[in-house]
Design an enzyme around this catalytic site. Structure first.
Site, PDB file in Angstrom:
ATOM      1  N   LYS A  33       0.808  -1.222   0.000  1.00 38.60           N
ATOM      2  CA  LYS A  33       0.000   0.000   0.000  1.00 38.60           C
ATOM      3  C   LYS A  33       0.843   1.275   0.000  1.00 38.60           C
ATOM      4  O   LYS A  33       0.514   2.233  -0.704  1.00 38.60           O
ATOM      5  CB  LYS A  33      -0.959   0.009   1.193  1.00 38.60           C
ATOM      6  N   THR A  34       1.921   1.316   0.785  1.00 38.42           N
ATOM      7  CA  THR A  34       2.746   2.529   0.820  1.00 38.42           C
ATOM      8  C   THR A  34       3.419   2.749  -0.527  1.00 38.42           C
ATOM      9  O   THR A  34       3.564   3.893  -0.992  1.00 38.42           O
ATOM     10  CB  THR A  34       3.799   2.439   1.942  1.00 38.42           C
ATOM     11  N   ASP A 224      -2.404   7.723   4.078  1.00 38.27           N
ATOM     12  CA  ASP A 224      -2.140   6.307   4.347  1.00 38.27           C
ATOM     13  C   ASP A 224      -2.832   5.897   5.651  1.00 38.27           C
ATOM     14  O   ASP A 224      -3.099   6.735   6.520  1.00 38.27           O
ATOM     15  CB  ASP A 224      -0.627   6.090   4.456  1.00 38.27           C
ATOM     16  N   GLU A 225      -3.116   4.607   5.806  1.00 39.60           N
ATOM     17  CA  GLU A 225      -3.710   4.047   7.029  1.00 39.60           C
ATOM     18  C   GLU A 225      -4.989   4.790   7.425  1.00 39.60           C
ATOM     19  O   GLU A 225      -5.168   5.174   8.585  1.00 39.60           O
ATOM     20  CB  GLU A 225      -2.691   4.091   8.180  1.00 39.60           C
ATOM     21  N   GLN A 255      -7.530  -4.058   9.666  1.00 46.21           N
ATOM     22  CA  GLN A 255      -6.352  -3.756  10.480  1.00 46.21           C
ATOM     23  C   GLN A 255      -6.578  -2.547  11.388  1.00 46.21           C
ATOM     24  O   GLN A 255      -5.622  -1.914  11.825  1.00 46.21           O
ATOM     25  CB  GLN A 255      -5.143  -3.531   9.578  1.00 46.21           C
ATOM     26  N   ARG A 563       1.574 -10.679  10.217  1.00 46.20           N
ATOM     27  CA  ARG A 563       2.965 -10.223  10.304  1.00 46.20           C
ATOM     28  C   ARG A 563       3.916 -11.325   9.844  1.00 46.20           C
ATOM     29  O   ARG A 563       5.077 -11.058   9.536  1.00 46.20           O
ATOM     30  CB  ARG A 563       3.349  -9.842  11.752  1.00 46.20           C
TER      31      ARG A 563
END
Length: 614
Positions: A33-34, A224-225, A255, A563
């Site tokens: 995503k980043t 972002d996020e 998330q 993770r």
């Protein structure tokens, strides 16, 4: 421009090149995503749709902002010929609002030299006010009051709103403290962290001409996020992008694990109402985990009904099945973890730094620390006292803050308490005759004037460490010669710079990581152990009767699972000594959600034992 699209999958490429207005990218764990966000920003410049200074990129932590900034600047340097091009603003929300209010704050009555109060400053002010108001701190805990004030601000409730909503005597007293707290912040030209966001929104709402100015500057807003935004952050991005419609947000409701600090994943859902023409693109290809890990993780998260859930497809091999280990006790659980770590490092060429042990509560770390010491397994415990929270560092910073703002009563109070009245008077006399100087010089002079270093004995190891901390503060000052910039950096990144963190980075190739599930967000490891998968631990007992909180616990478990890149171990104990009591806990419902065939059993299972424990 073709370089920006090289290596992107079709969904990523569609997101990077989309030109139809508002865009929501639902990005699953490990989906890049980043990369998509930074490549989209660079593509806007490369395609001629925007100049670099027209871009506003926002995220939440300083570490994430630094990563985003470095990636973007590296991309832009390849496509912008001038080396001194105007760089886009890429930072966190609080940094942006501080930047905004330093320049435009006077329009709504703020001083440009406002100081930013951290949590300790807030608590000190609340304690002082309670003392003046004769409020008993046995019935009214300062930390609880600070929490109520912050929660109210996140909901845009003023002290008057709070008092009107609540009628009980406890709430009325808290409301009066809240009102007095805000009055004092205004009097001493201070803002707390939540105020930065609140006043940012207030500025744009009350001064439309200033809003238009920044709408013209930042024609493209990228966040972002987005699942971690609170109400103020949502309104801020909505206001900035209202005129152009050029809002790009990346997020994953699965998330969202920070509701306790005001984050609301429903902001992702609200975008469709506020931007009816918004384009939604799903990133479902996972670059991190094996398919077996993703399948297990999906079985946990898909039970949530209040938000969209992506079914991720791995670009890695199918991998080995995740292991579920049944321990007889917490020590048996820790011994299993140690045994597996030794096997992985000795026979599978896994570096200790690529291994993480994740748990729901900090108290669970004790038994693993002891076991790791006994087995000579190097480890790093994430947490502890951070650099800017250390007493000697805060003392020196207070000396600088009274230079910057002589009305800062909290800093004066700390100086009087920790330095004494005589030294406090010396500092006051110095302020009357001082000249503008660089931060490092100011620190050295203030240390000399206050005789602060005389408190420490260089022959004592503890005092030597404190002196080293002060020396490190001088190193930070080298990078921020302007005092205002220095203090703003301290306030906004106090959880980022610390000697302790630097020591961790030095040992990063040698040590297993111990951390809470919350702390694991944004990280990845070859091997992940999630321990304590029992009802009351994970999910936490406080969530068991609350559907919203239970869904967040499920998301927290999902974040931990995703993770893992290659190996995932899930453990629970039949009997656990916890908070001084021996408990017999049920198997976590999150484990029961996973079909037995997706997992490999190890440990103390009875022959032919049913998966669903009674």
């Amino acid at each position: 421009m073709d370089e920006l699209l090289t290596g992107l999958n079709p969904a990523q490429k569609e997101a990077v090149t989309y030109s139809g207005g508002p865009l929501l990218v639902l990005a699953g764990a490990g989906s890049g995503k980043t990369r998509v966000l930074t490549h989209r920003a660079a593509y806007l410049v490369a395609s001629g749709k925007a100049e670099p200074h027209n871009l506003l990129l926002l995220t939440f932590t300083n570490k994430a902002a630094e990563e985003m900034r470095n990636r973007l600047y590296s991309l832009l340097e390849k496509i912008v010929e001038e080396k001194n091009f105007d760089r886009p603003f890429a930072g966190n929300f609080h940094t942006f609002c501080a930047y905004l209010l330093r320049r435009e704050g006077p329009a709504i009555g703020l001083s440009r030299s406002f100081v930013i109060y951290d949590e300790d400053d807030q608590l000190s002010l609340i304690k002082n006010l309670m003392k003046k108001m004769n409020v008993d701190d046995k019935n009214f805990k300062p930390a609880a009051i600070r929490g109520v004030i912050e929660h109210s601000k996140n909901d845009f409730l003023t002290a008057e709103d709070f008092l009107n909503l609540h009628s009980g005597s406890w709430h009325q007293t808290v409301g009066e403290i809240y009102r007095t707290y805000q009055q004092n912040l205004k009097k001493i030209a201070a803002l707390d962290f939540t105020d930065l966001l609140i006043y940012g929104v207030k500025l744009f709402k009350e001064k439309p001409e200033i809003l238009k100015k920044y709408q013209r500057i930042y024609r493209f807003v990228l966040v972002d996020e987005y699942q971690d935004t609170n109400k103020a952050q949502y309104l801020l991005t909505k206001l900035l992008s209202k005129e152009s419609g050029n809002l790009t947000v990346v997020g994953d409701a699965a998330q969202a694990i920070y509701s306790w600090r005001g984050a609301d994943y429903r902001n992702l859902l609200s975008l469709s109402a506020d931007f009816p023409k918004i384009k939604i693109i799903n990133l479902e290809e996972n670059y991190r985990s094996t398919q077996n890990i993703l399948d297990v993780s999906y079985q946990v998260i898909c039970k949530n009904r209040k938000h969209p859930v992506l079914k991720l497809k791995s670009l890695q091999e199918k991998g080995v099945r995740p292991v579920v280990f049944k321990a007889l006790s917490e020590t048996d659980e820790a011994e299993f973890v140690c045994e597996k770590i030794k096997q992985l490092t000795d026979f599978c060429a896994v570096a200790p730094a690529e291994i993480a042990v994740l748990y729901r509560t900090n108290a669970q770390s004790r038994v693993f620390e002891e076991a790791f010491i006994n087995h000579n397994i190097p480890y790093i415990l994430y947490g502890g006292v951070k650099f800017y929270e250390r007493a000697e560092v805060k003392d020196v910073i207070c000396l600088l803050r009274v230079i910057h703002n002589q009305n800062d009563i909290i800093s004066w109070g700390r100086i009087e308490k920790n330095f004494g009245k005589r030294r406090k008077e010396k500092v006051k006399n110095y302020l009357q005759s001082r000249k503008e100087k660089e931060t490092k010089v100011l620190i050295e002079e203030m240390l000399e004037i206050s005789s602060y270093l005389q408190k420490f004995d260089k022959d004592k190891e503890e005092d030597l460490r404190k002196l080293e901390n002060i020396k490190e503060l001088l190193s930070v000052a080298e990078n921020f010669p302007d005092l205002t910039d220095f203090l703003e950096n301290v306030a906004l990144v106090q959880q980022e710079y610390s000697l302790q963190e630097k020591e961790k980075r030095k040992k990063v190739g040698e040590a297993v990581k111990l951390m809470t599930l919350h702390a694991s967000k944004g990280l990845e490891f070859a091997v992940v152990f999630i321990v304590g998968l029992e009802e009351g631990l994970l999910p936490h007992y406080q969530s068991l009767e609350d559907e919203e909180r239970l869904e967040e616990e499920r998301r927290l478990c999902y974040v931990g699972m995703t993770r893992a890149k290659k190996f995932l171990f899930l453990t629970f104990a039949v009997r656990r000594l916890y908070f001084g009591q021996t408990n017999y806990n049920d198997l976590s419902r999150f484990l029961e959600d996973i079909p037995e065939e997706l997992l490999k059993k190890e440990g103390n299972w009875d022959e032919d034992e049913d998966w669903e424990l009674e």
